[in-house]
Design a protein around this motif. Structure first.
Motif: not given
Length: 380
Positions: A298-323
């Motif tokens: 598993i790859v867990v990105p730092d806050l504000g980063w996405l583990a992907t080869d192509q950006f397909k996201s909206h300006p806001g998202t979630h899923g990061f470390d709960p800390e």
């Protein structure tokens, strides 16, 4: 507890409602709840996604333990991909472990109701809540109609009345995704939701037993900003023959071909702005990795980063470390069972299930949460 002493609890989840939205935007009713009840910050479970965390709120189990390990994942045993967008798959009770609070309650003779809560329209252990709405049935109830439905359920004759009502609202998640958490659109959405919660409380106050009703307002996860400049390429670093599939970007779960886990790990190791682990080495504080549905790497990105080869996201998202504080959520509670004007310390969302069991006066199943973690917020 005598029949005349029976208390009722309404819990509302506002999807994607970050803990600090009331500090960023005007929320007079939620501020009033804090003044007259309990205010706290609640930590979601990893990954900080909608389906895993709503089902955690219902079961008191980490996603790794109840089986809904992400909004989408691969199930090797059945060779099927679970996805919240595919109702033919995600409506299968096979995927849902644990015991939702509505089942625990009904086993002990307590009636329950839900308005679109994740899992409640699926026959888990062959059971539904006493009263529930099917998410696939359209048109869905509007937000105003959901508020009215909750009050209507509480107006039922006592012998038919649910003692627990769980209601779900899709916002502010939508606006947080599309416009970002710091936007005029999200501000307006927060204002509308605050008014709706005020109307819900006012509806409760029209009941003849209004002083016996608790209201809890909380959420599943927070929201943060992302951008095309902050991506961590995964697939382009791997040989296609090393893996069967890559699912998601928060986290990215890589399902390896036999014997290829080490190759994948080595190729991704040392990635800037992200952490990479073999499934068996995921840190214990994430409570993730023991379930067969979790990827081999598993790859867990730092806050504000996405583990992907192509950006397909909206300006806001979630899923990061709960800390990360941006992932943490609002908690407000008021009513006869809660202290007044009390600010509690932050707590894990696996504690909601034992809290609801306590408020209902029922024996909880064995879960990951602990009532002692939040007992201080209770009036008695």
């Amino acid at each position: 507890m005598q029949a005349g002493d029976k208390h009722y609890t309404v819990i509302v989840s506002l999807d994607g409602f970050r803990w600090d939205y009331p500090e960023m935007y005007s929320t007079p009713f939620l501020d009033s709840m804090a003044a007259h009840g309990v205010k706290a910050v609640m930590k979601p479970s990893f990954p900080s996604k909608t389906f895993p965390n709503h089902y955690t709120l219902a079961t008191g189990l980490y996603p790794d333990h109840h089986g809904i390990v992400a909004n989408s994942f691969w199930d090797e045993q059945t060779r099927r991909r679970y996805s919240l967008g595919d109702r033919s798959i995600c409506d299968d009770p096979y995927f849902y472990g644990g015991e939702p609070i509505w089942i625990t309650a009904q086993k002990q003779g307590v009636k329950t109701a839900t308005v679109y809560w994740v899992g409640s329209d699926i026959p888990i252990q062959g059971q539904h809540p006493t009263y529930y709405e099917r998410y696939t049935q359209t048109p869905r109830l509007t937000y105003a109609e959901r508020v009215a439905r909750v009050v209507e359920l509480l107006r039922m004759p006592e012998e038919e009345r649910p003692q627990l009502v769980m209601a779900y609202f899709e916002d502010p998640d939508h606006d947080g995704h599309v416009y970002g958490p710091h936007s005029p659109e999200t501000r307006q959405c927060i204002t509308r939701l605050d008014v709706l919660m005020k109307e819900l409380w006012e509806g409760i106050q029209t009941l003849p037993y209004k002083d016996k009703v608790n209201l809890i307002v909380t959420s599943d996860h927070g929201m943060t900003e992302v951008s095309p400049e902050r991506i961590l390429p995964v697939a382009s670093r791997l040989k296609p023959e090393w893996y069967e599939r890559i699912d998601g970007d928060l986290p990215a779960m890589i399902y390896a071909q036999e014997g290829c886990q080490d190759s994948i790990f080595r190729a991704l190791q040392g990635m800037r702005h992200g952490r990479v682990w073999k499934k068996q080495d995921i840190p214990a504080d994430l409570h993730f990795g023991s379930n067969a549905r979790v990827g081999d790497v598993i790859v867990v990105p730092d806050l504000g980063w996405l583990a992907t080869d192509q950006f397909k996201s909206h300006p806001g998202t979630h899923g990061f470390d709960p800390e990360y504080s941006d992932m943490q959520v609002i908690f407000r509670a008021q009513g006869p069972d809660f202290k007044q004007g009390y600010e509690a310390r932050s707590f894990r969302n696996v504690c909601i299930y034992p809290l609801l069991a306590h408020l209902l006066g029922i024996q909880p199943a064995s879960v990951d949460g602990n009532l002692d973690e939040i007992r201080d917020m209770l009036a008695r």
